[in-house]
Design an enzyme around this catalytic site. Structure first.
Site, PDB file in Angstrom:
ATOM      1  N   ARG A 185       0.903  -1.453   0.490  1.00  0.00           N
ATOM      2  CA  ARG A 185      -0.467   0.149  -0.080  1.00  0.00           C
ATOM      3  C   ARG A 185       0.836   1.075  -0.124  1.00  0.00           C
ATOM      4  O   ARG A 185       0.314   2.189  -0.296  1.00  0.00           O
ATOM      5  CB  ARG A 185      -1.040  -0.398   1.226  1.00  0.00           C
ATOM      6  CG  ARG A 185      -2.363   1.346   1.071  1.00  0.00           C
ATOM      7  CD  ARG A 185      -2.876   0.598   2.346  1.00  0.00           C
ATOM      8  NE  ARG A 185      -4.450   1.578   2.264  1.00  0.00           N
ATOM      9  CZ  ARG A 185      -4.350   2.606   3.234  1.00  0.00           C
ATOM     10  NH1 ARG A 185      -3.363   2.512   4.145  1.00  0.00           N
ATOM     11  NH2 ARG A 185      -5.743   3.680   3.011  1.00  0.00           N
ATOM     12  N   ILE A 231      -7.133   7.494  -0.911  1.00  0.00           N
ATOM     13  CA  ILE A 231      -6.281   6.102  -1.137  1.00  0.00           C
ATOM     14  C   ILE A 231      -8.068   5.636   0.181  1.00  0.00           C
ATOM     15  O   ILE A 231      -8.024   5.801   1.314  1.00  0.00           O
ATOM     16  CB  ILE A 231      -5.403   5.640  -0.822  1.00  0.00           C
ATOM     17  CG1 ILE A 231      -4.856   3.899  -1.034  1.00  0.00           C
ATOM     18  CG2 ILE A 231      -4.940   5.771   0.815  1.00  0.00           C
ATOM     19  CD1 ILE A 231      -3.779   3.174  -0.632  1.00  0.00           C
ATOM     20  N   SER A 232      -8.532   4.323   0.201  1.00  0.00           N
ATOM     21  CA  SER A 232      -9.958   4.110   0.800  1.00  0.00           C
ATOM     22  C   SER A 232      -9.108   3.077   2.280  1.00  0.00           C
ATOM     23  O   SER A 232      -7.754   2.846   2.231  1.00  0.00           O
ATOM     24  CB  SER A 232      -9.995   2.467  -0.128  1.00  0.00           C
ATOM     25  OG  SER A 232     -11.137   3.303  -0.743  1.00  0.00           O
ATOM     26  N   GLN A 233      -9.322   3.523   2.734  1.00  0.00           N
ATOM     27  CA  GLN A 233      -9.275   2.578   4.103  1.00  0.00           C
ATOM     28  C   GLN A 233      -8.743   0.983   3.877  1.00  0.00           C
ATOM     29  O   GLN A 233     -10.031   0.408   3.687  1.00  0.00           O
ATOM     30  CB  GLN A 233     -10.500   3.127   5.524  1.00  0.00           C
ATOM     31  CG  GLN A 233      -9.558   2.234   6.464  1.00  0.00           C
ATOM     32  CD  GLN A 233     -11.217   2.487   7.753  1.00  0.00           C
ATOM     33  OE1 GLN A 233     -12.101   3.313   7.408  1.00  0.00           O
ATOM     34  NE2 GLN A 233     -11.136   2.227   8.815  1.00  0.00           N
ATOM     35  N   PRO A 234      -7.954   0.396   4.454  1.00  0.00           N
ATOM     36  CA  PRO A 234      -7.747  -1.184   4.472  1.00  0.00           C
ATOM     37  C   PRO A 234      -8.870  -2.063   4.825  1.00  0.00           C
ATOM     38  O   PRO A 234      -9.379  -2.340   3.972  1.00  0.00           O
ATOM     39  CB  PRO A 234      -6.763  -1.317   4.895  1.00  0.00           C
ATOM     40  CG  PRO A 234      -6.019  -0.227   5.154  1.00  0.00           C
ATOM     41  CD  PRO A 234      -7.213   1.312   4.712  1.00  0.00           C
TER      42      PRO A 234
END
Ligand code: SAH
Length: 220
Positions: A43, A69-72
């Site tokens: 990431r 960037i989206s949260q994992p």
């Protein structure tokens, strides 16, 4: 040198990634293929170098152009929700962003088509996926609310930005039995929803509260 960059050291090392995976397990993610992707996709190469040390925190981070960037956890949850019910051949993703979600999902499906409205983000995403050796993705600069008719119908559609209501074109481009994962609603009141297309109707399940950037029209 390139290999070292992908493998990561210190705050981007395998051990740091394992901690993130454990955290997602504790939060209820149990699809092993998905957890494996979270462990293996670096990431840190999807964010600015200055933010690299925070790449394995379970938070959204800025990627420029007012996007994140989206949260994992959210990436894992959406991917798991999309895959539940069997393998997928033809999948459409709306909102490529930096390409992280694309990289997590691509090896888990046969063909992945991804659409982004901000050209420089798309260009960077394309480069990163190439660097990672991910080859089953087709990229398009455009308005994802129109879907991607040339490759429809899809057995899965994942939308990474929130519309107020589901764009008609996306429902039309879904196969019978196909699943659409989409955050729905205005800022502060969004719900993640899974639609499954049945012969005569759409089945709707709510998967909980989420926070996404809005799905916008047009391109830049
Ligand atoms: N999943 C991505 C993050 C997505 S952020 C990641 O892992 O990085 C949401 C993205 O959706 C942004 O890049 C935004 O530009 C894009 N977007 C918003 N509206 C869109 C539309 N109508 N068509 C295509 N992309 C759109």
């Amino acid at each position: 040198m390139a290999d070292l960059r992908l493998a990561g050291i210190g705050m981007t090392s395998a051990r740091t990634r394992d901690r993130l995976v454990q955290r997602l397990r504790d939060q209820g993610i149990d699809n092993l293929a998905v957890l494996d992707r979270i462990r293996n996709v670096p990431r840190h190469i999807f964010v600015d170098e200055a933010l690299g040390s925070r790449a394995y925190e379970d938070t959204a981070l800025p990627i420029g152009f007012g996007q994140t960037i989206s949260q994992p956890y959210i990436v894992a949850r959406m991917t798991e929700a999309l895959l539940e019910g069997g393998p997928l051949e033809n999948v459409l993703e709306i909102g490529t962003g930096c390409g992280y979600q694309t990289a997590v999902l691509a090896p888990l499906v046969t063909h992945l088509y991804t659409v982004e409205r901000i050209e420089p983000l798309l260009a960077r995403a394309r480069e990163r996926l190439k660097e990672l050796g991910v080859r089953n993705v087709r990229f398009r600069h455009g308005d994802g609310s129109l879907g991607w008719k040339a490759h429809a119908p899809f057995d899965g559609i994942l939308v990474a930005a929130a519309p107020l209501t589901v764009p008609e074109a996306l429902l039309k481009q879904l196969k019978v039995g196909g699943r659409l994962i989409v955050p729905l609603g205005p800022e502060g009141e969004q719900q993640l929803v899974r639609f499954t297309r049945r012969e005569q109707r759409m089945e709707r399940e709510s998967l909980g509260a989420v926070a996404f950037v809005p799905l916008l029209g047009g391109t830049t």
